[in-house]
Motif scaffolding. Structure first.
Motif, mmCIF file in Angstrom:
data_model
loop_
_atom_site.group_PDB
_atom_site.id
_atom_site.type_symbol
_atom_site.label_atom_id
_atom_site.label_comp_id
_atom_site.label_asym_id
_atom_site.label_seq_id
_atom_site.Cartn_x
_atom_site.Cartn_y
_atom_site.Cartn_z
ATOM 1 N N TYR A 91 -7.086 -1.137 -2.182
ATOM 2 C CA TYR A 91 -6.501 -2.156 -1.315
ATOM 3 C C TYR A 91 -7.505 -3.286 -1.059
ATOM 4 C CZ TYR A 91 -4.138 -4.283 2.668
ATOM 5 O OH TYR A 91 -3.531 -5.171 3.516
ATOM 6 N N ALA A 92 -8.745 -2.911 -0.827
ATOM 7 C CA ALA A 92 -9.769 -3.910 -0.534
ATOM 8 C C ALA A 92 -10.125 -4.754 -1.758
ATOM 9 C CB ALA A 92 -11.023 -3.221 0.005
ATOM 10 N N GLU A 126 -9.264 13.493 0.583
ATOM 11 C CA GLU A 126 -10.216 12.477 1.025
ATOM 12 C C GLU A 126 -10.544 11.512 -0.100
ATOM 13 O OE1 GLU A 126 -13.669 14.373 2.680
ATOM 14 O OE2 GLU A 126 -12.471 15.457 4.164
ATOM 15 N N ALA A 127 -10.742 12.027 -1.298
ATOM 16 C CA ALA A 127 -11.057 11.172 -2.444
ATOM 17 C C ALA A 127 -9.910 10.215 -2.741
ATOM 18 C CB ALA A 127 -11.376 12.030 -3.672
ATOM 19 N N VAL A 128 -8.686 10.720 -2.660
ATOM 20 C CA VAL A 128 -7.516 9.875 -2.932
ATOM 21 C C VAL A 128 -7.378 8.798 -1.854
ATOM 22 C CG1 VAL A 128 -4.998 9.848 -3.103
ATOM 23 C CG2 VAL A 128 -6.302 11.598 -4.295
ATOM 24 N N MET A 129 -7.560 9.183 -0.598
ATOM 25 C CA MET A 129 -7.455 8.191 0.472
ATOM 26 C C MET A 129 -8.552 7.134 0.342
ATOM 27 S SD MET A 129 -4.718 8.742 1.962
ATOM 28 C CE MET A 129 -4.910 7.405 3.120
ATOM 29 N N ASP A 130 -9.767 7.574 0.025
ATOM 30 C CA ASP A 130 -10.853 6.614 -0.202
ATOM 31 C C ASP A 130 -10.509 5.677 -1.357
ATOM 32 O OD1 ASP A 130 -12.324 7.775 1.816
ATOM 33 O OD2 ASP A 130 -13.680 8.876 0.477
ATOM 34 N N MET A 149 0.831 -1.193 0.000
ATOM 35 C CA MET A 149 0.000 0.000 0.000
ATOM 36 C C MET A 149 0.869 1.248 0.000
ATOM 37 S SD MET A 149 -3.047 1.137 0.003
ATOM 38 C CE MET A 149 -4.479 1.488 0.902
ATOM 39 N N ARG A 150 1.912 1.239 0.829
ATOM 40 C CA ARG A 150 2.805 2.394 0.903
ATOM 41 C C ARG A 150 3.477 2.647 -0.447
ATOM 42 N NH1 ARG A 150 6.118 2.054 5.865
ATOM 43 N NH2 ARG A 150 4.288 2.990 6.747
ATOM 44 N N LEU A 189 -8.377 -6.673 -9.895
ATOM 45 C CA LEU A 189 -7.564 -6.132 -10.988
ATOM 46 C C LEU A 189 -7.016 -7.299 -11.804
ATOM 47 C CD1 LEU A 189 -6.237 -3.668 -12.348
ATOM 48 C CD2 LEU A 189 -4.331 -3.958 -10.756
ATOM 49 N N LYS A 190 -7.520 -7.444 -13.011
ATOM 50 C CA LYS A 190 -7.141 -8.582 -13.865
ATOM 51 C C LYS A 190 -5.807 -8.373 -14.576
ATOM 52 C CE LYS A 190 -11.159 -10.753 -13.379
ATOM 53 N NZ LYS A 190 -11.464 -10.751 -11.998
#
Length: 170
Positions: free
Chosen positions: A38-39, A28-32, A1-2, A44-45
């Protein structure tokens, strides 16, 4: 993630800021988007499409934010923050570059969302018309038309600022 945040964070933040006009909302949009990515990374194919996948998530988050009303819309702030990384060529060049960037940013923020979105994706994220059409779920000709109309509106806004001598906002 980092690693994802380091590699794509600045680009996603610039894109989100251009779309929502507010640094806090963009963050906020980027963090969301990172949390969602991540979830759902297992969905992602094609790993080589990671960048465009992240951009799509951010654009969708920004679109959702623009559709919802919030209290900040009642209290607009005139100050435009620069998100671009600066080099130190000299004070005159810095001032001129900052002034131009602010004028362009103000003009982009004056555009309707549909034009801001395609201009940000095309010019600032260097996506092709086909990639933008795929991300937005629309026709390539629609994207081309929005780019053309957005550029024309930008030109009008910037020329208006030159005539007034006061920039884009009066």
């Amino acid at each position: 993630m980092r690693e994802l945040m380091t590699a794509y964070g600045d680009e996603l933040l610039r894109t989100a800021y251009l779309l929502v006009k507010d640094r806090q909302a963009a963050e906020e949009a980027v963090m969301d988007a990172f949390v969602q990515a991540y979830a759902k990374i297992d969905q992602l194919k094609q790993p080589d499409k990671l960048r465009s996948w992240l951009l799509r998530i951010v654009a969708n988050r920004c679109r959702m934010r623009m559709r919802t009303w919030n209290w900040r819309s009642l209290f607009p702030f005139d100050r435009v923050e620069s998100l671009a990384e600066e080099t130190e060529p000299g004070p005159e060049e810095l001032l001129l570059a900052q002034w131009r960037a602010e004028r362009l940013s103000e003009a982009i923020h004056e555009l309707d969302y549909k034009y801001r979105e395609v201009i940000a994706l095309y010019y600032f994220n260097e996506l092709s018309v086909l990639e933008i059409a795929e991300q937005l779920g629309s026709n390539e000709n629609t994207v081309k038309a929005r780019l053309s109309r957005g550029r024309a509106r930008l030109r009008t806004l910037l020329e208006k600022g030159d005539e007034d001598g006061a920039g884009v906002y009066e």
